[in-house]
Design a protein around this motif. Structure first.
Motif, mmCIF file in Angstrom:
data_model
loop_
_atom_site.group_PDB
_atom_site.id
_atom_site.type_symbol
_atom_site.label_atom_id
_atom_site.label_comp_id
_atom_site.label_asym_id
_atom_site.label_seq_id
_atom_site.Cartn_x
_atom_site.Cartn_y
_atom_site.Cartn_z
ATOM 1 N N THR A 52 -11.398 -24.548 15.972
ATOM 2 C CA THR A 52 -10.132 -25.173 16.361
ATOM 3 C C THR A 52 -8.960 -24.203 16.262
ATOM 4 O OG1 THR A 52 -11.025 -27.229 15.470
ATOM 5 C CG2 THR A 52 -8.698 -27.225 16.033
ATOM 6 N N ILE A 53 -8.930 -23.389 15.212
ATOM 7 C CA ILE A 53 -7.824 -22.442 15.043
ATOM 8 C C ILE A 53 -7.807 -21.448 16.194
ATOM 9 C CG2 ILE A 53 -6.700 -20.856 13.461
ATOM 10 C CD1 ILE A 53 -7.047 -23.692 12.389
ATOM 11 N N GLY A 54 -8.989 -21.038 16.646
ATOM 12 C CA GLY A 54 -9.067 -20.126 17.776
ATOM 13 C C GLY A 54 -8.579 -20.766 19.063
ATOM 14 N N ILE A 55 -8.878 -22.066 19.238
ATOM 15 C CA ILE A 55 -8.399 -22.783 20.421
ATOM 16 C C ILE A 55 -6.876 -22.821 20.426
ATOM 17 C CG2 ILE A 55 -8.293 -25.080 21.507
ATOM 18 C CD1 ILE A 55 -11.203 -25.464 20.753
ATOM 19 N N ARG A 56 -6.284 -23.048 19.282
ATOM 20 C CA ARG A 56 -4.814 -23.046 19.198
ATOM 21 C C ARG A 56 -4.249 -21.692 19.609
ATOM 22 N NH1 ARG A 56 -1.659 -20.962 15.141
ATOM 23 N NH2 ARG A 56 0.522 -21.669 15.125
ATOM 24 N N GLU A 57 -4.844 -20.612 19.125
ATOM 25 C CA GLU A 57 -4.339 -19.276 19.450
ATOM 26 C C GLU A 57 -4.461 -18.985 20.945
ATOM 27 O OE1 GLU A 57 -2.714 -17.178 17.420
ATOM 28 O OE2 GLU A 57 -2.819 -18.836 15.981
ATOM 29 N N LEU A 58 -5.571 -19.383 21.532
ATOM 30 C CA LEU A 58 -5.746 -19.164 22.970
ATOM 31 C C LEU A 58 -4.736 -19.974 23.779
ATOM 32 C CD1 LEU A 58 -9.654 -19.194 23.231
ATOM 33 C CD2 LEU A 58 -8.140 -17.203 23.345
ATOM 34 N N SER A 59 -4.446 -21.177 23.299
ATOM 35 C CA SER A 59 -3.456 -22.008 23.982
ATOM 36 C C SER A 59 -2.069 -21.387 23.886
ATOM 37 C CB SER A 59 -3.455 -23.410 23.376
ATOM 38 O OG SER A 59 -2.478 -24.220 23.982
ATOM 39 N N LEU A 60 -1.708 -20.904 22.709
ATOM 40 C CA LEU A 60 -0.409 -20.256 22.533
ATOM 41 C C LEU A 60 -0.285 -19.018 23.420
ATOM 42 C CD1 LEU A 60 -0.029 -20.528 18.652
ATOM 43 C CD2 LEU A 60 1.499 -21.567 20.349
ATOM 44 N N ALA A 61 -1.406 -18.368 23.686
ATOM 45 C CA ALA A 61 -1.400 -17.181 24.544
ATOM 46 C C ALA A 61 -1.303 -17.536 26.021
ATOM 47 C CB ALA A 61 -2.650 -16.351 24.289
ATOM 48 N N GLY A 62 -1.278 -18.851 26.317
ATOM 49 C CA GLY A 62 -1.109 -19.285 27.690
ATOM 50 C C GLY A 62 -2.363 -19.241 28.531
ATOM 51 N N LEU A 63 -3.526 -19.300 27.875
ATOM 52 C CA LEU A 63 -4.780 -19.152 28.604
ATOM 53 C C LEU A 63 -5.358 -20.465 29.122
ATOM 54 C CD1 LEU A 63 -6.507 -16.410 26.441
ATOM 55 C CD2 LEU A 63 -5.223 -16.159 28.563
ATOM 56 N N GLY A 64 -4.783 -21.599 28.726
ATOM 57 C CA GLY A 64 -5.320 -22.848 29.242
ATOM 58 C C GLY A 64 -4.776 -24.071 28.539
ATOM 59 N N ILE A 65 -5.293 -25.218 28.976
ATOM 60 C CA ILE A 65 -4.957 -26.521 28.389
ATOM 61 C C ILE A 65 -6.030 -26.873 27.371
ATOM 62 C CG2 ILE A 65 -4.823 -28.999 28.916
ATOM 63 C CD1 ILE A 65 -3.688 -28.166 31.660
ATOM 64 N N CYS A 66 -5.634 -27.525 26.287
ATOM 65 C CA CYS A 66 -6.604 -27.925 25.270
ATOM 66 C C CYS A 66 -6.090 -29.141 24.519
ATOM 67 C CB CYS A 66 -6.871 -26.779 24.295
ATOM 68 S SG CYS A 66 -5.409 -26.312 23.334
ATOM 69 N N TRP A 67 -6.973 -29.759 23.750
ATOM 70 C CA TRP A 67 -6.600 -30.855 22.856
ATOM 71 C C TRP A 67 -6.642 -30.344 21.419
ATOM 72 C CZ3 TRP A 67 -8.419 -32.019 27.615
ATOM 73 C CH2 TRP A 67 -7.964 -33.185 28.249
ATOM 74 N N LEU A 68 -5.560 -30.578 20.671
ATOM 75 C CA LEU A 68 -5.487 -30.119 19.283
ATOM 76 C C LEU A 68 -4.961 -31.217 18.380
ATOM 77 C CD1 LEU A 68 -4.046 -26.549 19.914
ATOM 78 C CD2 LEU A 68 -6.278 -27.065 18.902
ATOM 79 N N PRO A 69 -5.402 -31.241 17.100
ATOM 80 C CA PRO A 69 -4.893 -32.230 16.148
ATOM 81 C C PRO A 69 -3.392 -32.038 15.928
ATOM 82 C CG PRO A 69 -6.880 -31.173 15.317
ATOM 83 C CD PRO A 69 -6.457 -30.385 16.509
ATOM 84 N N HIS A 70 -2.662 -33.151 15.907
ATOM 85 C CA HIS A 70 -1.204 -33.087 15.777
ATOM 86 C C HIS A 70 -0.777 -32.337 14.530
ATOM 87 C CE1 HIS A 70 2.790 -34.655 14.567
ATOM 88 N NE2 HIS A 70 3.052 -34.463 15.841
ATOM 89 N N GLY A 71 -1.477 -32.571 13.411
ATOM 90 C CA GLY A 71 -1.090 -31.912 12.168
ATOM 91 C C GLY A 71 -1.196 -30.405 12.222
ATOM 92 N N LEU A 72 -2.058 -29.905 13.092
ATOM 93 C CA LEU A 72 -2.252 -28.466 13.203
ATOM 94 C C LEU A 72 -1.156 -27.807 14.026
ATOM 95 C CD1 LEU A 72 -4.205 -26.071 12.601
ATOM 96 C CD2 LEU A 72 -5.335 -26.611 14.770
ATOM 97 N N ILE A 73 -0.561 -28.553 14.958
ATOM 98 C CA ILE A 73 0.382 -27.947 15.909
ATOM 99 C C ILE A 73 1.781 -28.563 15.830
ATOM 100 C CG2 ILE A 73 -1.397 -27.251 17.549
ATOM 101 C CD1 ILE A 73 -0.696 -29.809 19.159
ATOM 102 N N GLU A 74 2.053 -29.321 14.783
ATOM 103 C CA GLU A 74 3.352 -29.992 14.665
ATOM 104 C C GLU A 74 4.506 -29.001 14.757
ATOM 105 O OE1 GLU A 74 5.498 -33.350 11.815
ATOM 106 O OE2 GLU A 74 3.619 -32.396 11.191
ATOM 107 N N SER A 75 4.387 -27.893 14.037
ATOM 108 C CA SER A 75 5.467 -26.896 14.065
ATOM 109 C C SER A 75 5.556 -26.207 15.426
ATOM 110 C CB SER A 75 5.254 -25.849 12.961
ATOM 111 O OG SER A 75 4.040 -25.147 13.154
ATOM 112 N N ASP A 76 4.414 -26.037 16.103
ATOM 113 C CA ASP A 76 4.421 -25.425 17.438
ATOM 114 C C ASP A 76 5.135 -26.323 18.441
ATOM 115 O OD1 ASP A 76 2.890 -23.166 16.646
ATOM 116 O OD2 ASP A 76 1.073 -24.364 16.776
ATOM 117 N N LEU A 77 4.928 -27.625 18.332
ATOM 118 C CA LEU A 77 5.596 -28.577 19.232
ATOM 119 C C LEU A 77 7.098 -28.604 18.968
ATOM 120 C CD1 LEU A 77 3.004 -31.500 19.099
ATOM 121 C CD2 LEU A 77 3.430 -29.989 21.047
ATOM 122 N N GLU A 78 7.465 -28.623 17.678
ATOM 123 C CA GLU A 78 8.886 -28.669 17.323
ATOM 124 C C GLU A 78 9.611 -27.398 17.761
ATOM 125 O OE1 GLU A 78 8.956 -29.372 13.152
ATOM 126 O OE2 GLU A 78 8.460 -31.516 13.321
ATOM 127 N N ALA A 79 8.932 -26.263 17.668
ATOM 128 C CA ALA A 79 9.552 -24.979 18.037
ATOM 129 C C ALA A 79 9.496 -24.723 19.540
ATOM 130 C CB ALA A 79 8.866 -23.844 17.292
#
Length: 301
Positions: A230-257
C-alpha cells in the motif's frame, strides 16, 4: 563453544587481518589466533585459507557468514527479551498489517503510553494474511486489522473477543496538477492508468467488485502496477503515475496539502472496519490492560 569465538570470526572478516582483529577484540594476536582455531575445532572445519598471503575465507565459511551473523543477532535479541521479561514481566504482542502500522497505530500507541505506561507491548507488522495466521496460531495476543463489516475474521469462537475501533474509507485518488486539479480528467478521458492491488490481496478482493469492474466498464484501463504494498501505491500515485484507491488515514495529510485529489464523486470506494481481536485470557496481564483501553476511549480511526 563460546559466543566470543563467533564474534572473533566476524571481527576478523571485518578487520581483514589477524592483527587488526585482535586489536579490536582487545586480546593479543596469539590468543586471538587460538580462539579462531578453537572455533574451527568445534565446527570440525577450517574457516581460513592459511596458505594464502591475504586473509581468505574458505568457500563454506563465506557461504555461512550471513547465517552466523543472523544467529548472533537473534541470540542477543533473545537474551534482551528474557532479561526484560524477568525484570518487568512478559509483554503483550500485537500484530497488525503494514498499512495500519503507518496510518493508525502511532495514535493508538501514544494512547497506550499515556494511559498505561507500565504495560509492555511488542509490535509485529506483517502482511494482513500473516497477521491473521500468527494470531490464530496463538503467536500474538492482539490482532489489529481492517475487514469488511459483513465479514469479521472471527465470528464463531467464544475464546476470541472483538472490538470495533472505527471505520475507514478507501478513497480513489490521483496526483494534483499545479492548479490543484486531478491530473486525469475522468469527465473527458477514455484511457486511464491504474495502480492496483494484487488480486490475491485483501484490498484487491475488496475493490474487484463493483469498484474496479465499474471503472473498467467506463474507461480503457491501463494497468501500470499491481502490488499488495500500500505504501508503494501511495508513492506511485504521488508521482502521477495513475489512479488508485488508498485508505483515508494513510493519505489524510496528502489530501489536505493538495498533493492528492479525491475522485470519490465519480468512482466511489468501500468502507472498511478497523477492529481489534484478542485471545481471551488474564485481564491483569499486559494484553488484558491494553484490551481494557481498547474498549474505553481509543483514538478515532
Amino acid at each position: 563453544m563460546k559466543i566470543e569465538w563467533i564474534e572473533d570470526f566476524l571481527s576478523l572478516i571485518e578487520a581483514g587481518t589477524f592483527s587488526q582483529a585482535a586489536e579490536r577484540r582487545h586480546v593479543t594476536q596469539p590468543a586471538f589466533s587460538r580462539r579462531i582455531r578453537q572455533l574451527e575445532d568445534w565446527l570440525g572445519v577450517e574457516l581460513i585459507d592459511r596458505h594464502s598471503q591475504r586473509l581468505t575465507l574458505l568457500p563454506h565459511a563465506k557461504a555461512y557468514e550471513t547465517s552466523l551473523r543472523d544467529w548472533l543477532v537473534h541470540l542477543y535479541a533473545l537474551r534482551s527479551r528474557m532479561r526484560a521479561d524477568a525484570a518487568q514481566g512478559p509483554r503483550a504482542i500485537l500484530t497488525t498489517q503494514h498499512t495500519l502500522t503507518v496510518s493508525y497505530l502511532p495514535r493508538l500507541l501514544r494512547y497506550f503510553r499515556l494511559q498505561a505506561p507500565q504495560a509492555r507491548l511488542q509490535i509485529r507488522s506483517s502482511d494482513r494474511s500473516d497477521c491473521i495466521r500468527d494470531f490464530q496460531r496463538g503467536d500474538a495476543d492482539l490482532l489489529l486489522c481492517s475487514e469488511l463489516e459483513s465479514s469479521p475474521i472471527q465470528s464463531d469462537r467464544t475464546d476470541i473477543e472483538r472490538v470495533i475501533l472505527g471505520t475507514e474509507q478507501l478513497i480513489p485518488v490521483c496526483a494534483a496538477d499545479r492548479f490543484g486539479q486531478p491530473i486525469f480528467d475522468l469527465e473527458s478521458q477514455t484511457e486511464l492508468p491504474l495502480i492496483s492491488y494484487d488480486t490475491n490481496s485483501f484490498l484487491g478482493s475488496v475493490l474487484s467488485s463493483p469498484y474496479l469492474m465499474d471503472m473498467q466498464r467506463r474507461y480503457n484501463v491501463e494497468l501500470v502496477c499491481e502490488t499488495s504494498f500500500t505504501i508503494g501505491i501511495r508513492e506511485l500515485s504521488l508521482a502521477g503515475l495513475g489512479i488508485c484507491w488508498l485508505p483515508h488515514g494513510l493519505i489524510e495529510s496528502d489530501l489536505e496539502a493538495g498533493r492528492l485529489v479525491s475522485l470519490e464523486a465519480l468512482l466511489a470506494g468501500p468502507t472498511l472496519v478497523v477492529a481489534c481481536y484478542r485471545q481471551a485470557g488474564d485481564n491483569e496481564s499486559a494484553a488484558g490492560q491494553l484490551w481494557r483501553l481498547m474498549n474505553e476511549r481509543p483514538p478515532t480511526v
